[in-house]
Design an enzyme around this catalytic site. Structure first.
Site, PDB file in Angstrom:
ATOM      1  N   GLU A  55      -1.038   5.298  10.160  1.00 18.24           N
ATOM      2  CA  GLU A  55      -1.262   4.044  10.335  1.00 18.24           C
ATOM      3  C   GLU A  55      -2.249   3.215   9.378  1.00 18.24           C
ATOM      4  O   GLU A  55      -3.483   3.736   9.160  1.00 18.24           O
ATOM      5  CB  GLU A  55      -1.502   3.878  11.943  1.00 18.24           C
ATOM      6  CG  GLU A  55      -0.831   2.667  12.361  1.00 18.24           C
ATOM      7  CD  GLU A  55       0.707   2.726  12.532  1.00 18.24           C
ATOM      8  OE1 GLU A  55       1.366   2.194  11.693  1.00 18.24           O
ATOM      9  OE2 GLU A  55       1.204   3.562  13.170  1.00 18.24           O
ATOM     10  N   ASP A  58      -0.525   2.239   4.502  1.00 22.62           N
ATOM     11  CA  ASP A  58       0.454   1.567   3.545  1.00 22.62           C
ATOM     12  C   ASP A  58       0.004   0.864   2.601  1.00 22.62           C
ATOM     13  O   ASP A  58       0.467   0.600   1.563  1.00 22.62           O
ATOM     14  CB  ASP A  58       1.794   1.480   4.239  1.00 22.62           C
ATOM     15  CG  ASP A  58       1.554   0.325   4.901  1.00 22.62           C
ATOM     16  OD1 ASP A  58       0.693  -0.176   5.485  1.00 22.62           O
ATOM     17  OD2 ASP A  58       2.759  -0.508   5.022  1.00 22.62           O
ATOM     18  N   SER A  89      22.603 -15.939  16.035  1.00 26.36           N
ATOM     19  CA  SER A  89      22.099 -14.333  16.604  1.00 26.36           C
ATOM     20  C   SER A  89      22.309 -14.553  18.181  1.00 26.36           C
ATOM     21  O   SER A  89      22.055 -15.399  18.926  1.00 26.36           O
ATOM     22  CB  SER A  89      20.439 -14.286  16.219  1.00 26.36           C
ATOM     23  OG  SER A  89      20.062 -13.097  16.948  1.00 26.36           O
ATOM     24  N   ALA A 145       7.730  -5.685  19.058  1.00 26.44           N
ATOM     25  CA  ALA A 145       7.434  -4.450  19.726  1.00 26.44           C
ATOM     26  C   ALA A 145       6.738  -3.381  18.853  1.00 26.44           C
ATOM     27  O   ALA A 145       6.471  -2.391  19.305  1.00 26.44           O
ATOM     28  CB  ALA A 145       8.355  -3.719  20.684  1.00 26.44           C
ATOM     29  N   ASP A 194       7.904  -0.629   6.113  1.00 24.44           N
ATOM     30  CA  ASP A 194       8.853  -1.031   7.003  1.00 24.44           C
ATOM     31  C   ASP A 194      10.412  -1.140   6.524  1.00 24.44           C
ATOM     32  O   ASP A 194      11.119  -0.114   7.072  1.00 24.44           O
ATOM     33  CB  ASP A 194       8.510  -2.177   7.763  1.00 24.44           C
ATOM     34  CG  ASP A 194       7.441  -2.271   8.767  1.00 24.44           C
ATOM     35  OD1 ASP A 194       7.053  -0.920   8.821  1.00 24.44           O
ATOM     36  OD2 ASP A 194       7.229  -3.193   9.168  1.00 24.44           O
ATOM     37  N   TYR A 246      -5.488  -7.933  11.612  1.00 24.65           N
ATOM     38  CA  TYR A 246      -4.782  -7.131  10.248  1.00 24.65           C
ATOM     39  C   TYR A 246      -5.077  -7.478   8.960  1.00 24.65           C
ATOM     40  O   TYR A 246      -5.754  -6.648   8.028  1.00 24.65           O
ATOM     41  CB  TYR A 246      -3.115  -7.463  10.397  1.00 24.65           C
ATOM     42  CG  TYR A 246      -2.562  -6.868   9.184  1.00 24.65           C
ATOM     43  CD1 TYR A 246      -1.850  -5.518   9.381  1.00 24.65           C
ATOM     44  CD2 TYR A 246      -2.004  -7.506   8.186  1.00 24.65           C
ATOM     45  CE1 TYR A 246      -1.297  -4.913   8.490  1.00 24.65           C
ATOM     46  CE2 TYR A 246      -1.194  -6.983   7.007  1.00 24.65           C
ATOM     47  CZ  TYR A 246      -0.866  -5.706   7.257  1.00 24.65           C
ATOM     48  OH  TYR A 246      -0.041  -5.162   6.296  1.00 24.65           O
TER      49      TYR A 246
END
Ligand code: ADP
Ligand code: MG
Length: 407
Positions: A55, A58, A89, A145, A194, A246
């Site tokens: 974690e 990357d 959607s 999530a 991802d 982040y």
């Protein structure tokens, strides 16, 4: 169909299992027909992902070890000739969007439609030609999530739209198109993990990705065969400070590497020595960041080695140690996530850690198969006691990456 997708995402507890890829693809075909009044020409599905370990490595040239979830997003598409991009959607709150092809740019459209429209725009930059596109999305991936519903949407859209344009794009290209769409059109500076996980993962394998040289290694992982289960606990909590934090952590890592004269924190390994010795002269605020990244890369290597030698149980303590490092050194956990991790471990889980960027999102738990009910109940009870939202707990069997749906 839309009701089911909404309902399974709305509440906590133990939700219905996700739909099989073929069933989800059929749901997308039906939804497409209902919204666009004709058949889809192509359907692609792509999974969400959960990061087993690795974690905040990357963007530091480090190692990550994600696996694809059985939860997938299906994108059905067909060409149009009126110059319009029409996007639907089935997700709750995702209003339909129509935009002229020539008007698509960063910021237009915004919201959820930026992801598929961004993919379309990125495909055009590599030569895909469109006269217009109709698209419909159905998904079982919980959104927001930390399970990469955004990458699932991007990569499934990239596959479907590349097919429409007759472009033969391999999995890495689809991942790169998705990543660029997320950066430029959704405005999220994500790392490379991802989309690569979503595009490239294999069933019954985790994906060891070396973000320094881009190499991929498929590591066998069949928790059930080892008498264990991987649980994902979506805390249904996401704190607002996540994005800013982040960016600050990322900047902190870059600053540490710069002060140490290294291109990134991964390259520090070449110098030998421990994180402590290498970072001894750094400001107090930066040393724990270096410690987390260097020890986390070591944990990923050990996890991959254990899995290769068939020891699924053996990785449990590495997961829990990884959580402590994220909580104490990298400081990206939060009380709700810590409650879940502590409750799982106290109830006998083999290991547990936060997964994803932090400040909420999901926890990954490794547990003996026989202990799944006890650990699940312990997690739900602990969340109840601390007055936080009821988490959603479901098993994660390593699934396959993005693919065109047959038929
Ligand atoms: P995560 O990728 O962890 O789920 P993100 O914030 O990166 O969280 O992405 C979630 C966003 O992606 C949603 O808010 C929405 O804009 C978009 N998205 C994901 N899946 C869908 C879907 N099935 N339909 C519409 N939009 C989606
Ligand atoms: Mg995302």
């Amino acid at each position: 169909m839309t009701g089911r997708a909404g309902a399974s995402h709305a509440a906590g507890g133990t939700p219905d299992p996700p739909r099989a890829p073929a069933e989800l693809a059929d749901a997308a075909r039906q939804f497409f027909r209902a919204r666009h009044g004709g058949p889809a020409a192509v359907v692609w599905t792509a999974p969400g992902r959960v990061n087993l370990i690795g974690e905040h490595t990357d963007y530091n040239g480090g190692l990550v070890l994600p696996l694809a979830l059985p939860h997938r997003t299906a994108v059905a598409a067909a060409p149009r000739d009126d110059g319009l991009v029409v996007l639907h959607s089935a997700a709750r709150g995702a209003a339909p969007v129509t935009v002229p092809l020539t008007a698509v740019r960063p910021g237009t459209p915004d919201g959820w439609a930026a992801y598929p429209a961004g993919v379309l725009a990125e495909l055009r930059t590599i030569g895909a030609e469109f006269l217009g596109v109709s698209l419909a999305v159905v998904s079982d991936v919980p959104a927001g999530a930390g399970l990469s519903s955004s990458a699932a949407l991007e990569v499934a859209a990239a596959g479907a739209l590349a097919d429409l344009a007759g472009i033969d794009a391999d999995a890495r290209t689809l991942a790169e198109i998705g990543r660029l769409a997320e950066h430029r059109y959704a405005g999220v500076p994500c790392g490379v993990m991802d989309q690569l996980a979503v595009a490239c993962c294999r069933a019954d394998h985790a994906l060891l990705l070396d973000t320094d040289d881009g190499s991929l290694d498929h590591i066998p992982l069949d928790p059930g065969a080892a008498g264990t289960a991987l649980l994902v606990v979506d805390t249904r909590v996401r704190h607002r400070l996540a994005d800013g934090a982040y960016a600050r952590r990322r900047a902190g890592c870059e600053e540490a590497a710069r002060l140490l004269g290294a291109p990134d924190l991964r390259r520090l390994e070449e110098r030998g020595g421990t994180a402590e010795s290498l970072s001894a002269d750094l400001p107090d605020a930066l040393r724990p960041l270096v410690r987390h990244v260097m020890t986390e890369n070591a944990r990923v290597r050990r996890t991959a080695r254990l899995l290769r030698s068939g020891s699924v149980r053996g990785i449990g303590p590495l997961l829990t140690a990884g959580h402590a490092s994220l909580r104490d050194d990298f400081a990206v956990s939060c009380p709700e996530v810590d409650v879940v991790v502590a409750a799982a471990v106290a109830a006998g889980a083999l290991g547990a850690r936060m997964t994803g960027g932090g400040f909420g999102g999901s926890v990954v738990v490794l547990v003996e198969t026989a202990a799944v009910p006890v650990v699940t109940e312990a997690v739900l009870a602990a969340a109840r006691r601390s007055g936080q939202p009821e988490p959603r707990v479901f098993p994660a069997t390593p699934a396959a990456g993005a693919a065109r749906a047959p038929g």
